[in-house]
Design a protein around this motif. Structure first.
Motif, PDB file in Angstrom:
ATOM      1  N   ASP A 203       0.830  -1.209   0.000  1.00  0.00           N
ATOM      2  CA  ASP A 203       0.000   0.000   0.000  1.00  0.00           C
ATOM      3  C   ASP A 203       0.866   1.261   0.000  1.00  0.00           C
ATOM      4  OD1 ASP A 203      -2.279  -1.530   0.017  1.00  0.00           O
ATOM      5  OD2 ASP A 203      -2.546  -1.457   2.197  1.00  0.00           O
ATOM      6  N   TRP A 204       1.914   1.254   0.838  1.00  0.00           N
ATOM      7  CA  TRP A 204       2.839   2.381   0.855  1.00  0.00           C
ATOM      8  C   TRP A 204       3.493   2.571  -0.512  1.00  0.00           C
ATOM      9  CZ3 TRP A 204       3.647   6.454   3.664  1.00  0.00           C
ATOM     10  CH2 TRP A 204       3.310   6.462   5.020  1.00  0.00           C
ATOM     11  N   LYS A 206       2.478   1.691  -3.472  1.00  0.00           N
ATOM     12  CA  LYS A 206       1.539   2.181  -4.475  1.00  0.00           C
ATOM     13  C   LYS A 206       1.310   3.685  -4.328  1.00  0.00           C
ATOM     14  CE  LYS A 206      -3.156   1.481  -6.214  1.00  0.00           C
ATOM     15  NZ  LYS A 206      -4.426   0.716  -6.037  1.00  0.00           N
ATOM     16  N   LYS A 207       1.129   4.145  -3.096  1.00  0.00           N
ATOM     17  CA  LYS A 207       0.906   5.575  -2.870  1.00  0.00           C
ATOM     18  C   LYS A 207       2.136   6.400  -3.248  1.00  0.00           C
ATOM     19  CE  LYS A 207      -2.322   4.756   0.947  1.00  0.00           C
ATOM     20  NZ  LYS A 207      -2.564   4.905   2.411  1.00  0.00           N
ATOM     21  N   LEU A 208       3.309   5.920  -2.856  1.00  0.00           N
ATOM     22  CA  LEU A 208       4.535   6.674  -3.133  1.00  0.00           C
ATOM     23  C   LEU A 208       4.872   6.683  -4.613  1.00  0.00           C
ATOM     24  CD1 LEU A 208       6.701   5.486  -0.103  1.00  0.00           C
ATOM     25  CD2 LEU A 208       5.594   7.702  -0.401  1.00  0.00           C
ATOM     26  N   TYR A 209       4.635   5.578  -5.313  1.00  0.00           N
ATOM     27  CA  TYR A 209       4.900   5.528  -6.746  1.00  0.00           C
ATOM     28  C   TYR A 209       3.986   6.492  -7.506  1.00  0.00           C
ATOM     29  CZ  TYR A 209       7.508   1.200  -5.827  1.00  0.00           C
ATOM     30  OH  TYR A 209       8.403   0.266  -5.361  1.00  0.00           O
ATOM     31  N   GLU A 210       2.764   6.655  -7.018  1.00  0.00           N
ATOM     32  CA  GLU A 210       1.825   7.560  -7.683  1.00  0.00           C
ATOM     33  C   GLU A 210       2.146   9.030  -7.409  1.00  0.00           C
ATOM     34  OE1 GLU A 210      -1.982   6.408  -6.260  1.00  0.00           O
ATOM     35  OE2 GLU A 210      -2.129   4.605  -7.539  1.00  0.00           O
ATOM     36  N   LYS A 211       2.725   9.295  -6.245  1.00  0.00           N
ATOM     37  CA  LYS A 211       2.964  10.684  -5.846  1.00  0.00           C
ATOM     38  C   LYS A 211       4.310  11.222  -6.324  1.00  0.00           C
ATOM     39  CE  LYS A 211       2.945  13.693  -1.763  1.00  0.00           C
ATOM     40  NZ  LYS A 211       2.742  13.756  -0.290  1.00  0.00           N
TER      41      LYS A 211
END
Length: 227
Positions: A203-204, A206-211
């Motif tokens: 989950d971390w 995925k969020k960091l790759y998107e941001k």
């Protein structure tokens, strides 16, 4: 001496006559020493203030120049992601390698194979340098082996003084999986983690790759040899 019509001395125009000794007594050696000391102190203080101001201007210029270089490097890496090593040069570690030994070995290989220099020996590709402490290198971090650029949107979190500063300049995937703020947990080794913890890490990631933009891939270091 000018005389008036009645024979008395007359003062010249614009000049006042003073009695002998009315100009004041000469200064004593102590007073002269105090005066010279005060003058020297004022000159030294002015020189110190001027030097400090010039140094501040020079430091600001150097920092700005380094930030511009770092920004240019980050923009280039965003367009063309490259490989990073965690700290030292891969393929050239011999016990405790120094930069000089790394460069010497690279040059030796370049002489034998001019068209294939060691790409992992470039200092700019060492992820440990991107921990935010050096303005010459932008703030990077790695999650599950992927290096991302966090210097624009995440400096307050991952930069020096931030709550997640222990994740900068390294792969701290385990700390993300454990939701840990301990520096010793900021490692890439995921051994011993449970399925739930691995899901938290995903989950971390995925969020960091998107941001944050991708700037490279982390490659493992080869173990040191004694040869």
């Amino acid at each position: 001496r000018l005389l008036s019509s009645d024979g008395r001395p007359a003062a010249a125009s614009g000049v006042s006559c003073r009695a002998p000794g009315s100009m004041g007594s000469e200064k004593t050696p102590t007073q002269l020493a105090i005066g010279y000391t005060a003058f020297a102190v004022s000159v030294a203080a002015a020189a110190y203030i001027t030097t400090k101001a010039l140094y501040a201007v020079f430091t600001a210029y150097v920092v700005r120049y380094h930030k511009e270089l770092a920004e240019a490097e980050a923009q280039e890496l965003r367009k063309s992601p490259r490989q990073f090593t965690p700290s030292e040069c891969a393929r050239t570690r011999v016990l405790r390698p120094s930069r000089a030994s790394c460069i010497a070995l690279t040059r030796a290989r370049a002489r034998s194979r001019p068209t294939s220099p060691n790409p992992n020996c470039e200092p700019g590709r060492r992820l440990a340098k991107h921990d935010g402490r050096n303005p010459r290198h932008c703030l990077f971090m790695a999650v599950k082996g992927r290096v991302i650029d966090v210097h624009e949107l995440g400096a307050e979190f991952y930069g020096p003084g931030g709550p997640y500063k222990h994740l900068a300049g390294r792969d701290g995937s385990k700390a993300l999986a454990l939701m840990s703020l301990k520096a010793e947990d900021a490692i890439a080794d995921l051994a011993g983690l449970t399925e739930d913890q691995l899901e938290v890490l995903d989950d971390w990631a995925k969020k960091l790759y998107e941001k944050y933009p991708l700037v490279g891939q982390l490659v493992p270091e080869r173990p040191a040899t004694s040869s």
